[in-house]
Enzyme design. Sequence first.
Site, mmCIF file in Angstrom:
data_model
loop_
_atom_site.group_PDB
_atom_site.id
_atom_site.type_symbol
_atom_site.label_atom_id
_atom_site.label_comp_id
_atom_site.label_asym_id
_atom_site.label_seq_id
_atom_site.Cartn_x
_atom_site.Cartn_y
_atom_site.Cartn_z
ATOM 1 N N HIS A 95 -3.252 7.098 7.174
ATOM 2 C CA HIS A 95 -2.249 8.036 6.614
ATOM 3 C C HIS A 95 -2.931 9.311 6.122
ATOM 4 O O HIS A 95 -2.397 10.409 6.284
ATOM 5 C CB HIS A 95 -1.524 7.401 5.424
ATOM 6 C CG HIS A 95 -0.305 6.589 5.784
ATOM 7 N ND1 HIS A 95 0.764 7.113 6.470
ATOM 8 C CD2 HIS A 95 0.027 5.298 5.516
ATOM 9 C CE1 HIS A 95 1.701 6.185 6.619
ATOM 10 N NE2 HIS A 95 1.285 5.068 6.060
ATOM 11 N N HIS B 295 -4.946 1.018 7.405
ATOM 12 C CA HIS B 295 -3.628 1.641 7.621
ATOM 13 C C HIS B 295 -3.462 2.840 6.665
ATOM 14 O O HIS B 295 -3.001 3.908 7.076
ATOM 15 C CB HIS B 295 -2.558 0.563 7.373
ATOM 16 C CG HIS B 295 -1.131 1.031 7.406
ATOM 17 N ND1 HIS B 295 -0.218 0.576 8.342
ATOM 18 C CD2 HIS B 295 -0.441 1.884 6.600
ATOM 19 C CE1 HIS B 295 0.961 1.141 8.117
ATOM 20 N NE2 HIS B 295 0.853 1.933 7.060
ATOM 21 N N GLU B 296 -3.864 2.650 5.412
ATOM 22 C CA GLU B 296 -3.693 3.723 4.414
ATOM 23 C C GLU B 296 -4.654 4.880 4.687
ATOM 24 O O GLU B 296 -4.292 6.051 4.532
ATOM 25 C CB GLU B 296 -3.887 3.185 2.987
ATOM 26 C CG GLU B 296 -2.929 2.072 2.580
ATOM 27 C CD GLU B 296 -1.460 2.386 2.802
ATOM 28 O OE1 GLU B 296 -1.083 3.562 2.762
ATOM 29 O OE2 GLU B 296 -0.688 1.440 3.032
ATOM 30 N N CYS C 283 5.447 -0.203 7.718
ATOM 31 C CA CYS C 283 5.112 1.048 7.034
ATOM 32 C C CYS C 283 6.342 1.486 6.248
ATOM 33 O O CYS C 283 7.456 1.484 6.790
ATOM 34 C CB CYS C 283 4.727 2.125 8.055
ATOM 35 S SG CYS C 283 4.291 3.704 7.293
ATOM 36 N N LEU C 284 6.140 1.848 4.990
ATOM 37 C CA LEU C 284 7.275 2.250 4.157
ATOM 38 C C LEU C 284 7.893 3.560 4.657
ATOM 39 O O LEU C 284 9.039 3.846 4.343
ATOM 40 C CB LEU C 284 6.830 2.389 2.694
ATOM 41 C CG LEU C 284 6.347 1.074 2.049
ATOM 42 C CD1 LEU C 284 5.784 1.339 0.648
ATOM 43 C CD2 LEU C 284 7.476 0.041 1.983
ATOM 44 N N GLY D 123 0.841 -1.191 0.000
ATOM 45 C CA GLY D 123 0.000 0.000 0.000
ATOM 46 C C GLY D 123 0.875 1.240 0.000
ATOM 47 O O GLY D 123 2.080 1.165 0.282
ATOM 48 N N GLN E 113 2.753 10.108 1.899
ATOM 49 C CA GLN E 113 4.056 9.430 2.004
ATOM 50 C C GLN E 113 5.003 9.841 0.868
ATOM 51 O O GLN E 113 6.206 9.641 0.968
ATOM 52 C CB GLN E 113 3.878 7.905 1.993
ATOM 53 C CG GLN E 113 3.187 7.370 3.243
ATOM 54 C CD GLN E 113 3.031 5.868 3.196
ATOM 55 O OE1 GLN E 113 2.102 5.359 2.579
ATOM 56 N NE2 GLN E 113 3.939 5.164 3.828
HETATM 57 O O1 K1U Z 1 1.511 2.370 4.027
HETATM 58 C C1 K1U Z 1 2.598 1.839 3.904
HETATM 59 O O2 K1U Z 1 3.579 2.339 4.405
HETATM 60 C C2 K1U Z 1 2.720 0.537 3.147
HETATM 61 C C3 K1U Z 1 2.664 -0.671 4.053
HETATM 62 C C4 K1U Z 1 1.240 -1.186 4.094
HETATM 63 C C5 K1U Z 1 0.912 -2.164 5.161
HETATM 64 C C6 K1U Z 1 1.628 -3.312 5.351
HETATM 65 C C7 K1U Z 1 1.272 -4.205 6.332
HETATM 66 C C8 K1U Z 1 0.188 -3.968 7.109
HETATM 67 C C9 K1U Z 1 -0.519 -2.829 6.922
HETATM 68 C C10 K1U Z 1 -0.163 -1.918 5.949
HETATM 69 C C11 K1U Z 1 3.608 -1.709 3.475
HETATM 70 O O3 K1U Z 1 3.453 -2.146 2.383
HETATM 71 S S1 K1U Z 1 4.918 -2.248 4.482
HETATM 72 C C12 K1U Z 1 5.759 -3.479 3.489
HETATM 73 C C13 K1U Z 1 5.024 -4.786 3.424
HETATM 74 O O4 K1U Z 1 4.162 -5.040 4.214
HETATM 75 C C14 K1U Z 1 5.374 -5.757 2.361
HETATM 76 C C15 K1U Z 1 6.480 -5.598 1.576
HETATM 77 C C16 K1U Z 1 6.770 -6.548 0.593
HETATM 78 C C17 K1U Z 1 5.956 -7.622 0.396
HETATM 79 C C18 K1U Z 1 4.845 -7.783 1.184
HETATM 80 C C19 K1U Z 1 4.557 -6.850 2.178
HETATM 81 ZN ZN ZN Z 2 2.278 3.256 6.240
#
Ligand code: K1U
Ligand code: ZN
Length: 172
Positions: A140, A136-137, A94-95, A46, A51
Amino acid sequence: MSVKEILIHPDPHLKKVCPVVEAVTPEVQALARDMLETMYDAPGVGLAAPQVGSLQRVFVMDCTAKDEEPEPMVLINPAIVWTSEETSVYNEGCLSIPEMYEDVERPARAVMQFLDLQGEQQEREFDGLWATCAQHELDHLNGKLFIDYLSGLKRSMITKKMLKLKKERARG
Ligand code: K1U
Ligand code: ZN
């Protein structure tokens, strides 16, 4: 299309409430496409507009598994219209807070209304990782991070780590 820089917490953009998108213009569509490219490049499941430094009420997500056909989604002006009483706990990342993962409890299922990339009104029910990610998004877009669900102590420890990471990255 281009991959954009993802802002790291703490950053003022990540604390702002994003105003409603008045019209799905070519600029909004271009932003959403860039966000999808940035999300896949990260990689993540996401990404919300603040972000990448844009205070638009837009997020993108794709929670399909590696062996599934990708399902890129663009959600503009998303609103939750129903959540289940049942909750689920997911070890969220979270990225904007790299390499930090913590358990967060949220409704297990959620129905959201939103505009798609063409500006058409949509309604979708999400469950599993899709429901967790969508909530989660949406947080944000309201200036809220997953660490805001944690204790003050955990939150400040993570914030200190991120300040150190930002300093290291700035030094190169
Ligand atoms: O919003 C963000 O920062 C993105 C976030 C979204 C998220 C992940 C997990 C639970 C809730 C919300 C991410 O994508 S973190 C990275 C991640 O989860 C992932 C990365 C590579 C492959 C699979 C998952
Ligand atoms: Zn996030």
